[in-house]
Design an enzyme around this catalytic site. Structure first.
Site, PDB file in Angstrom:
ATOM      1  N   PHE A 111      -0.433  -0.788  -6.793  1.00  0.00           N
ATOM      2  CA  PHE A 111      -2.065  -1.032  -5.972  1.00  0.00           C
ATOM      3  C   PHE A 111      -3.035   0.156  -6.290  1.00  0.00           C
ATOM      4  CE2 PHE A 111      -0.482   2.134  -3.305  1.00  0.00           C
ATOM      5  CZ  PHE A 111      -1.820   2.644  -2.707  1.00  0.00           C
ATOM      6  N   LYS A 112      -2.431   1.099  -7.168  1.00  0.00           N
ATOM      7  CA  LYS A 112      -3.264   2.285  -7.259  1.00  0.00           C
ATOM      8  C   LYS A 112      -4.338   1.875  -8.584  1.00  0.00           C
ATOM      9  CE  LYS A 112      -1.244   5.034  -4.648  1.00  0.00           C
ATOM     10  NZ  LYS A 112      -0.304   6.214  -4.688  1.00  0.00           N
ATOM     11  N   ASP A 113      -3.995   0.891  -9.427  1.00  0.00           N
ATOM     12  CA  ASP A 113      -4.753   0.314 -10.214  1.00  0.00           C
ATOM     13  C   ASP A 113      -6.110  -0.259  -9.871  1.00  0.00           C
ATOM     14  OD1 ASP A 113      -3.268   0.641 -12.439  1.00  0.00           O
ATOM     15  OD2 ASP A 113      -1.942  -1.118 -12.201  1.00  0.00           O
TER      16      ASP A 113
END
Length: 496
Positions: A111-113
């Site tokens: 999810f950091k993307d």
């Protein structure tokens, strides 16, 4: 209406959004927060029809008010493009009575993307706006996912360098391989002999080291952060909750104005704080369900009102949540003190000096939107298995913590409000834990053979992010002790 940013600890002046993004952390050690939370005044029926990129502009333009429409749309277009393996960017998958919001379709399958694919564009735009001449040095500590996503985002971006510190023995083999094989002339990856909190504490100290800042400035550099303490990370995360709500309306799963619950697996508190901000903007969210693993410092805080980091650090199968100092909680604490920066600073000082703080009963009332619980390692494994055998859907251990906590929430409350679960990583990032939970017949296989077995089992092809590192050479092999991190940074930057 213009939105400015101020420190949770109150000593710094108000700054623009672009300056808050560049600085990362306020001079007084506090985190930047908006002077007011803007209202989401776009009709939900209109939001329901929007693409991810259009939703991103609606949300982010409310917070980043000193970016022009052209600048912001340009950042969004450069971020949410074919780096993602689906045009939806963040699809919803219905399974086991909930909607899993898949936040792992970006280039590093976590999810950091979602935020780190846009942060480099926001930052370089902000540097131009503020006539910054220095090269920006992104200094980051990672518990596994932020590091790779930040490296991928900033690799070969002109005018930047990125240095990532990670706990050498505290990330999954796939997470480590993703980082140490990172290409880019401006990327540096360093393992430390310690845990994530050691890395994060040392990074925060470097940000507050005025002597080091002067040395950097003289050499033509200045620090900024890609960690979730940067407001440029937090604002893009608000987008996907708004998008998920719109898509539920679009699919006629709910009507505009109906409430939803949101479940978020979290260690650093940023991802659930983004959902809280979405609710403050007016998104109809009922409960914010905070899911912890065995490092249940947040669960204990919601239960007792005392935040106590003085406990054993446990390595789990959901390593991105193996955190005892939840940095982003400070932004919530600031809200529930009634934006009393002095009180917030006092509590943070107590945490830093004595390892704990306790909030007042009045502040506790400000936590009414939240429900906290946790999953043991056994319960996490069980949630992976139950989701696979119940819905033929494979989830990673972090998402499993959320799924397990959601079941506990249902038992505790019997509240069957439609629920979105933030699915924060691809199961391909944690193949061993996932396959062990599904069956014991995969023991003894290496991580890449497990990826092939998972593909066969799930019918989902092995992501490019995993294929690429099968044979990629290790390019970063430095390991240092946590106290040596500042010296390592100076060496990398060629500062004597």
């Amino acid at each position: 209406m213009q939105v400015f940013y101020k420190s949770t600890r109150g000593k710094g002046e108000e700054v623009t959004a672009s300056m808050a993004i560049l600085k990362g952390l306020s001079e007084d050690g506090g985190l930047f927060v908006p002077t007011n939370i803007p209202k989401l005044d776009t009709p939900i029926e209109k939001l329901a029809e929007m693409t991810y990129q259009e939703t991103a502009y609606e949300v982010m333009s409310r917070f980043l008010t000193d970016f022009t429409e052209e600048e912001l749309k340009n950042c969004i277009a450069n971020a949410y493009d074919d780096k993602f393996d689906t045009t939806e960017i963040a699809p919803l998958h219905e399974a086991n009575g909930a909607y899993f919001l898949e936040l792992f379709h970006g280039s590093t399958i976590a999810f950091k993307d979602m935020a780190l694919s846009i942060l480099p564009h926001l930052m370089t735009t902000a540097a131009k706006k503020n006539q910054v001449k220095n090269d920006i040095v992104i200094l980051t500590a990672t518990s596994g996912d932020t590091g790779k996503a930040a490296l991928a985002g900033f690799a070969d971006v002109p005018g930047t360098k990125i240095i990532v510190f990670y706990p050498k023995h505290g990330v999954s083999p796939i997470q480590e391989k993703q980082m140490v094989t990172q290409k880019g002339d401006n990327t540096y990856v360093v393992g430390i002999t310690g845990n994530f909190d050691d890395a994060q504490t040392a990074v925060k100290k470097m940000f507050n080291d005025h002597e080091l800042a002067a040395e950097l400035n003289e050499a033509g550099f200045q620090f900024s952060s890609a960690n979730s303490i940067n407001i440029g990370r937090l604002v893009p995360q608000i987008v996907y909750y708004v998008y998920a709500y719109g898509k539920l309306v679009y699919r006629k799963k709910i009507k505009a104005g109906d409430k939803i619950n949101v479940v978020v697996p979290t260690g650093n508190f940023g991802n659930i704080l983004a959902a809280y901000y979405a609710k403050q903007m007016g998104l109809p969210i009922n409960k914010l369900i905070c899911a912890s693993n065995e490092n249940k410092v947040l669960f204990d805080f919601f239960r007792t009102g005392t935040y106590d980091r003085k406990r054993d650090f446990i390595l789990t199968t959901s390593p991105s949540m193996d955190i005892l100092i939840s940095s982003n909680l400070e932004r919530l604490i600031y809200r529930i003190t009634g934006e009393n920066a002095e009180k917030c600073a006092e509590l943070m000082q107590a945490l830093s000096q004595g390892g704990e703080y306790t909030i007042t009963d009045e502040m506790k009332e400000g936590l009414a939107d939240f429900y906290g619980n946790y999953c043991s390692e056994g319960e996490t494994k069980e949630a992976i298995s139950a989701t696979y055998y119940g819905s033929n859907y494979v989830i990673d251990p972090h998402t499993a913590v959320a799924a397990g906590v959601y079941q506990k929430y249902l038992r505790d409350t019997e509240d069957h409000t439609p629920t979105v679960i933030a699915s924060t990583a691809s199961p391909y990032k944690f193949t061993r834990s996932v396959m062990d939970a599904i069956s014991d017949r995969y023991q003894g296989m290496d991580d890449f053979s497990l990826a092939d077995a998972l593909s066969e089992l799930s019918g989902v092809r092995v992501p490019k992010a995993v294929e690429e590192i099968r044979t990629a050479p290790v390019l970063h092999d430095t390991v240092v002790d946590a106290p040596d991190m500042p010296a390592t940074v100076k060496k990398i930057l060629g500062i004597k």
